[in-house]
Design an enzyme around this catalytic site. Structure first.
Site, PDB file in Angstrom:
ATOM      1  N   CYS A  49      -4.183 -22.289  -9.193  1.00 46.94           N
ATOM      2  CA  CYS A  49      -4.637 -22.502  -7.756  1.00 46.94           C
ATOM      3  C   CYS A  49      -3.320 -22.194  -6.863  1.00 46.94           C
ATOM      4  CB  CYS A  49      -5.138 -23.747  -7.567  1.00 46.94           C
ATOM      5  SG  CYS A  49      -6.914 -23.627  -7.540  1.00 46.94           S
ATOM      6  N   ASN A  73      11.655 -17.938 -17.749  1.00 39.94           N
ATOM      7  CA  ASN A  73      12.062 -18.366 -16.172  1.00 39.94           C
ATOM      8  C   ASN A  73      11.096 -19.614 -16.058  1.00 39.94           C
ATOM      9  OD1 ASN A  73      10.461 -15.604 -16.506  1.00 39.94           O
ATOM     10  ND2 ASN A  73       9.524 -16.562 -14.633  1.00 39.94           N
ATOM     11  N   ALA A 119      22.339 -11.392  -9.150  1.00 38.39           N
ATOM     12  CA  ALA A 119      23.322 -12.634  -8.508  1.00 38.39           C
ATOM     13  C   ALA A 119      22.768 -13.827  -8.198  1.00 38.39           C
ATOM     14  CB  ALA A 119      23.944 -11.688  -7.616  1.00 38.39           C
ATOM     15  N   HIS A 120      21.537 -13.475  -7.544  1.00 35.84           N
ATOM     16  CA  HIS A 120      20.915 -14.902  -6.829  1.00 35.84           C
ATOM     17  C   HIS A 120      20.665 -16.161  -7.815  1.00 35.84           C
ATOM     18  CE1 HIS A 120      16.302 -14.673  -6.833  1.00 35.84           C
ATOM     19  NE2 HIS A 120      16.558 -13.507  -7.399  1.00 35.84           N
ATOM     20  N   GLN A 159      17.625 -14.932 -16.138  1.00 37.35           N
ATOM     21  CA  GLN A 159      17.716 -16.671 -16.398  1.00 37.35           C
ATOM     22  C   GLN A 159      19.069 -17.021 -17.131  1.00 37.35           C
ATOM     23  OE1 GLN A 159      16.043 -18.913 -14.460  1.00 37.35           O
ATOM     24  NE2 GLN A 159      14.650 -17.436 -13.444  1.00 37.35           N
ATOM     25  N   GLY A 212      17.413  -7.829 -10.016  1.00 30.49           N
ATOM     26  CA  GLY A 212      17.203  -8.082 -11.456  1.00 30.49           C
ATOM     27  C   GLY A 212      16.085  -6.963 -11.765  1.00 30.49           C
ATOM     28  N   THR A 239      24.795   3.777  -1.238  1.00 25.73           N
ATOM     29  CA  THR A 239      25.744   3.060  -1.037  1.00 25.73           C
ATOM     30  C   THR A 239      26.002   2.003  -1.457  1.00 25.73           C
ATOM     31  OG1 THR A 239      26.254   4.604   1.111  1.00 25.73           O
ATOM     32  CG2 THR A 239      27.553   2.582   1.046  1.00 25.73           C
TER      33      THR A 239
HETATM   34  C1  LIG Z   1      13.441 -13.589 -15.864  1.00 25.15           C
HETATM   35  C2  LIG Z   1      13.600 -13.026 -14.512  1.00 25.15           C
HETATM   36  N1  LIG Z   1      13.701 -11.380 -14.788  1.00 25.15           N
HETATM   37  C3  LIG Z   1      13.565 -11.088 -13.591  1.00 25.15           C
HETATM   38  C4  LIG Z   1      13.675 -11.677 -12.270  1.00 25.15           C
HETATM   39  C5  LIG Z   1      13.793 -10.782 -11.090  1.00 25.15           C
HETATM   40  O1  LIG Z   1      15.010 -10.764 -10.458  1.00 25.15           O
HETATM   41  P1  LIG Z   1      15.389 -10.332  -8.886  1.00 25.15           P
HETATM   42  O2  LIG Z   1      14.763 -11.545  -8.006  1.00 25.15           O
HETATM   43  O3  LIG Z   1      16.811 -10.158  -8.573  1.00 25.15           O
HETATM   44  O4  LIG Z   1      14.619  -9.204  -8.733  1.00 25.15           O
HETATM   45  C6  LIG Z   1      13.774 -12.833 -12.142  1.00 25.15           C
HETATM   46  C7  LIG Z   1      13.726 -13.612 -10.992  1.00 25.15           C
HETATM   47  O5  LIG Z   1      12.771 -14.213 -10.308  1.00 25.15           O
HETATM   48  C8  LIG Z   1      13.787 -13.580 -13.443  1.00 25.15           C
HETATM   49  O6  LIG Z   1      13.616 -15.104 -13.411  1.00 25.15           O
HETATM   50 ZN   LIG Z   2      -8.157 -24.709  -6.089  1.00 20.95          ZN
END
Ligand SMILES: Cc1ncc(COP(=O)(O)O)c(C=O)c1O
Ligand SMILES: [Zn+2]
Lengths: 390, 149
Positions: free
Chosen positions: A325, A151, A200-201, A179, A71, A237
């Protein structure tokens, strides 16, 4: 010990069906999609099937999907590509102050090159103002990039309205839907989206595969140069197994979208209700109306996020925090800052994200443990209702 | 999470001297604008010796663990001895903290100093270790930062 994963916004496990679909592509179906013999040609056609599935989940045409390595790459490509493509027209980009780092740091990089970036502020629920957006547009504006859903706090932006404004002013509209995909119904055509990043993840596919939707008619230069893959627009590829997995994950998400939204938001609402009922002085960050189904972000007043995470971890419960922190930079996340929360509340914010494998028993266990953990940390905190008022 | 060593985790999971003292002889506190941690410490003093101490901390794992060892270490010590302790003393006692977390231990050093300063003010004591101490000093990002280990 019970293990309860409540961090689906960070990443999701690969579903069994997805894994099974992927496995042959590491061994017998290992061909290079650019090769002109049997296993190459079949790889090519399988690639195209996966592309069609990802396209379908967002209402795009198969030819508008370009696979990337993640992403983050899709975000980089969209923004830098638009900046390069439209340099002659202007140097102004509009985004928000709650974007993912993948987008925010790309904008900052372009600022160093002389681009001007407007970071729209959000309201206390995390939404941008359409009026501010429209006021920010000048004749030098070349791109509006506003995330679909956040996110950290799960807030969904008024994407359709942003699309209309962009169109009215003849400005490209990119959205980071990493997201949102598979969690919100998305139709890029109806929403007026010109480019959209996905990964994808976050939808039960593998890590290291993403895609950029580029509407037909939008032309941006390549970001990764080399061979003629991805219709000559993204060299390298193809990550065949990963892409096939993304395709399968997208297919499952498409088939079960309604059911997924209903189930996950039902669990989330139950969890939120229980937490608010059982633990005093808890607040919710973000909007309940415009929110990702699995996301809930609480402020557990008077206690600090990392210490809460550590005690939950000891009970096998996994969540995340934007508290200072816990970050290497020692400042709270820019998203919590953008909400203009008092300092202590930013440090007390915890995100739980619920997904397809979460059960009601998981949540009941989490609630029981949370009640005890919060009480324990509050007992040793110098903050309380009185001090916070003062 | 594996970010802290066993000793830090032990002090974090089971902090010593957490809570408030009844009728303390002095109370001190410190808030770190850097990471938002806050600590309050109450002490009992007899013949210039700290006979008891308790803390309350809003903070991360290292802030709580540092508060725990700091109170452990100052109990039974003279005021001057307690004033000689720095965050480095507490970090060493904890067997080290991860680099970005080092500043969280400053909290304990400053809260201890503040409590003793309050005690000294009340009793008109001149303490060597308080020379130059300013209870209203603003703490910047780099104060007390140690080299990453
Ligand atoms: C809103 C948002 N954009 C971009 C990303 C980045 O995606 P990727 O982990 O596939 O690089 C994330 C994932 O952490 C996300 O939550
Ligand atoms: Zn602290």
């Amino acid at each position: 010990m019970r293990q309860v994963y409540l961090d689906y916004s960070a990443t999701t496990p690969v579903k069994q069906e997805v894994l099974e679909e992927m496995l042959p592509y590491f061994t017998e179906k290992f061909g290079n999609p650019s090769s002109l013999y049997g296993i190459g040609l079949s790889a090519k056609s399988d690639l195209s099937l996966a592309r069609a599935k990802v396209a379908k989940l967002m209402g795009a045409d198969e030819r508008e999907i370009y696979f990337t390595s993640c992403g983050t790459e899709a975000d980089n490509w969209a923004v830098i590509g638009a900046a390069r493509a439209k340099k002659a027209k202007g140097n102004h980009i509009i985004t928000s102050n709650v974007e993912h780092h993948a987008l925010m740091h790309t904008c900052e990089y372009l600022e160093k090159e002389g681009f001007e970036v407007t970071y729209l502020e959000v309201d206390s629920k995390g939404r941008i103002s359409l009026k501010d957006l429209e006021n920010a547009i000048t004749d030098k504006t070349i791109l509006i990039s506003i995330m679909f859903a956040n996110n950290e706090i799960g807030t969904i932006q008024p994407v359709k309205e942003i699309g209309e404004i962009a169109k009215k002013h003849g400005v490209w509209f990119h959205t980071d839907a990493v997201q949102a995909l598979g969690n919100v119904p998305i139709n890029v055509k109806e929403l007026g989206i010109d480019m959209m990043s996905v990964s994808a993840h976050k939808i039960y596919g593998p890590k290291g595969v993403g895609a950029l939707y580029i509407r037909k008619g939008v032309v941006i230069p390549s970001f990764i140069h080399g061979g003629a893959q991805e219709n000559k627009r993204r060299a390298g590829t193809e990550n065949l197994a990963g892409i096939v997995g993304f395709g399968k994950a997208a297919e499952l998400a498409e088939e079960k979208l309604e059911e997924h939204i209903k189930r996950v938001s039902g669990l989330r609402d139950y969890f939120a209700e229980q937490v608010l009922a059982r633990i005093p002085d808890v607040e919710i960050n973000g909007s309940m109306e415009y929110r990702l189904p699995g996301n809930i972000n609480f402020i557990f007043n008077y206690i600090e996020g990392e210490s809460l995470l550590l005690l939950m971890d000891a009970k096998g419960i996994y969540a995340s925090t934007g508290s200072a922190c816990s970050s290497a930079s020692l400042t709270p996340s820019h998203v919590l800052k953008a909400l203009n929360l008092p300092y202590e509340k930013m440090h007390s914010s915890i995100r739980f994200s619920i997904g397809d494998f979460t059960t009601r028993e998981d949540l009941d266990y989490t609630i029981e443990e949370l009640v005890k953990i919060v009480e324990r940390l509050r007992a040793i905190s110098p903050l309380n209702r009185q001090t916070m008022k003062g | 999470m594996g970010m802290y060593n066993e000793k830090v985790m032990e002090h974090f999971m089971h902090p010593h001297n957490a809570g408030d003292l009844e009728n303390p002889d002095a109370v001190g506190n410190h808030g770190s604008p850097v990471c938002g941690d806050m600590m309050e410490i109450s002490i009992k003093v007899k013949d210039n010796i700290i006979t008891d101490a308790k803390f309350k901390t809003f903070g991360c794992g290292s802030a709580i663990a540092s508060s725990s060892v700091a109170t452990d270490m100052i109990i039974g010590k003279t005021l001057e001895e307690a004033l000689s302790y720095t965050n480095k003393t507490f970090i060493d006692e904890l067997g080290g903290l991860p680099g970005p977390k080092i500043h969280c231990s400053v909290l304990a050093e400053e809260a201890v100093k503040n409590a003793i300063w309050n005690y000294a003010q009340k009793h008109g004591l001149e303490l060597e270790g308080l020379k130059g101490y300013d209870p209203n000093k603003e703490f910047g990002h780099d104060d007390h930062d140690l080299e990453e280990e």
